[in-house]
Design an enzyme around this catalytic site. Structure first.
Site, short mmCIF file in Angstrom:
data_model
loop_
_atom_site.label_atom_id
_atom_site.label_comp_id
_atom_site.label_asym_id
_atom_site.label_seq_id
_atom_site.Cartn_x
_atom_site.Cartn_y
_atom_site.Cartn_z
CE LYS A 19 -17.88 16.70 61.77
NZ LYS A 19 -18.49 15.44 61.44
CG ASN A 42 -27.43 16.79 61.56
OD1 ASN A 42 -26.42 16.12 61.38
ND2 ASN A 42 -27.91 17.05 62.75
NE ARG A 97 -21.09 17.30 65.56
CZ ARG A 97 -20.16 16.48 65.99
NH1 ARG A 97 -19.56 16.71 67.14
NH2 ARG A 97 -19.78 15.44 65.26
CG HIS A 130 -27.42 14.20 57.23
ND1 HIS A 130 -26.84 15.18 56.46
CD2 HIS A 130 -26.44 13.27 57.44
CE1 HIS A 130 -25.57 14.85 56.22
NE2 HIS A 130 -25.31 13.70 56.80
CD GLU A 168 -22.18 13.84 54.71
OE1 GLU A 168 -22.37 15.00 55.10
OE2 GLU A 168 -22.86 12.87 55.09
CE LYS A 210 -23.46 14.43 65.65
NZ LYS A 210 -24.42 14.81 64.59
CD GLU A 260 -26.43 17.46 66.12
OE1 GLU A 260 -25.47 16.86 65.60
OE2 GLU A 260 -27.61 17.22 65.87
CG HIS A 315 -30.45 9.83 58.45
ND1 HIS A 315 -30.13 10.34 59.68
CD2 HIS A 315 -29.26 9.62 57.81
CE1 HIS A 315 -28.81 10.43 59.80
NE2 HIS A 315 -28.26 10.01 58.68
NE ARG A 359 -18.51 1.88 84.50
CZ ARG A 359 -18.13 1.06 85.48
NH1 ARG A 359 -16.85 0.94 85.77
NH2 ARG A 359 -19.02 0.39 86.17
CG HIS A 386 -24.78 8.61 54.67
ND1 HIS A 386 -25.92 8.78 55.43
CD2 HIS A 386 -23.99 9.68 54.93
CE1 HIS A 386 -25.80 9.90 56.12
NE2 HIS A 386 -24.65 10.46 55.85
N1 GLY Z 1 -21.96 14.28 60.51
C1 GLY Z 1 -22.52 15.34 61.25
C2 GLY Z 1 -21.77 15.65 62.50
O1 GLY Z 1 -20.67 15.17 62.71
O2 GLY Z 1 -22.27 16.37 63.30
#
Ligand code: GLY
Length: 369
Positions: free
Chosen positions: A229, A247, A243, A250, A187, A145, A239, A254, A123, A266
């Site tokens: 960031k 993206n 946030r 993306h 990025e 993330k 998010e 993706h 956990r 990527h």
């Molecule tokens: N890579 C996008 C984020 O961390 O929200």
């Protein structure tokens, strides 16, 4: 002397990002975390292990009770629940308990997977990020993330889990394989495009030094990326809102990544997705035509693709709609209002997406443009 950037979570200090030009100061940083009575499992992939595995295990073993290494084959196909299961087995066999710690040594796949193992094993146990690619240093190692791909869908299974420390040795960027390095640059561009026009201009001004991998310029570039960031993830850690701006590129990116069976990196897919998003922004009269072409062409000197052959637009559209950026049946698209200002838009139509995919679908004519 290492520089540091503290990251807050729910307005409280949570972890530091440490920027260094070697691994030397990592030992000191780990000592600060008081690991003497703890076991540390370094999780890494076969490529990174061959370069830094032994050195890092030696360094870590000097500050903790016992250091072990779990190594999985390099590549996106390892970012799976199968690898997670193997890691659980390894941890159980080595007697890891709740007080023990994981250390992710590698790029985005390693960091995301290790974070997910840390979030779920018993956990939740502590973990440390030691990102070794540009992409991981500028983006994926920060903000908590974590996750793995599932059934070919990117990051479909995951959790938010904050690391205890992110330690970056910038000098590892000097030896990164060329394609890997420039893939991460997509990025970096993203931060300038969504939030900081001055940073975008700085990237253009320092294009030569970045391509030559001047260490001081790379350090400034990574630090500025992380600072942007930081602002975003501190305001919206899980998010719920802004946030999502991170993206940019993306959504379609993706879909291309999956469609091309992960043959493209990527960041290359993010570059293509960003061109598509900028194209939609132009067609929606948010960006001017000049801005669209400027953004598109900015990827070229950094060896990033602005078109790719063999895309099936209908299939890419379908994949775009099955990505997790859907909300109540509509796609959350990140568009650009201008360089340095992104917005979340829920009004993009199928026709607009198809037109954008056609724009980045390579044709013979593109070759003579
Ligand atoms: N890579 C996008 C984020 O961390 O929200």
């Amino acid at each position: 002397m290492a520089q540091r950037l503290p990251i807050l979570y729910n307005k409280k200090p949570c972890y530091d990002i440490v920027f260094s030009q070697s691994f030397e100061e990592l030992k000191l940083e780990l000592q600060e975390l008081e690991l003497k009575e703890r076991k540390v499992c370094i999780i890494t992939d076969s490529t990174v292990d061959g370069i830094y595995g032994t050195e890092l295990e030696q360094l870590v073993s000097e500050v903790c009770k016992k250091a072990v290494r779990f190594v999985f084959p390099a590549g996106e196909s390892s970012k799976s629940l199968d690898t997670v299961k193997q890691a659980y087995v390894f941890l159980i066999e080595n007697g890891f308990d709740r007080k023990d710690v994981l250390l992710a040594l590698g790029g985005g796949v390693v960091g995301d997977l290790t974070g997910y193992v840390a979030a779920t094993y018993l956990r939740g146990i502590d973990f440390i990020q030691v990102p070794t690619t540009l992409l991981a240093q500028c983006d994926s190692s920060i903000g908590g993330k974590t996750g793995v791909d599932f059934d070919g869908y990117k990051n479909m299974v995951g959790a938010f889990k904050m690391p205890r420390l992110v330690y970056m040795n910038l000098s590892v960027l000097k030896t990164l394989e060329e394609r890997q390095f420039f893939s991460g640059f997509a990025e970096v561009m993203k931060y300038g495009l969504i939030k900081d026009a001055l940073f975008y201009e700085w990237l253009i001004e320092n294009m030569y030094e970045i391509c030559e991998r001047d260490l001081n310029v790379l350090e400034e570039m990574v630090m500025r990326s992380c600072s942007i960031k930081k602002l975003v993830v501190e305001k919206d850690p899980t998010e719920q809102g802004d946030r999502a701006l991170l993206n940019l590129g993306h959504t379609i990116g993706h879909a291309i990544e999956k469609y091309k069976k992960f043959e493209l990196h990527h960041g290359e897919c993010v570059a293509l997705g960003t061109v598509a998003a900028a194209y939609i922004s132009w067609k929606k009269e948010l960006l001017s035509m000049d801005e669209y072409y400027e953004i598109r062409d900015m990827f070229v000197p950094f060896y990033l693709p602005i078109s790719v052959d063999g895309l099936d637009p209908a299939e890419i559209l379908k994949l775009t709609k099955s990505d997790k950026k859907m909300e109540a049946g509509t796609i959350k698209f990140i568009l650009l209002k201008k360089i340095g200002k992104a917005i979340i838009d829920r009004s993009v139509t199928d026709e607009e997406i198809l037109a954008a995919i056609n724009e980045i679908n390579f044709s013979e004519e593109d070759a003579y443009e």
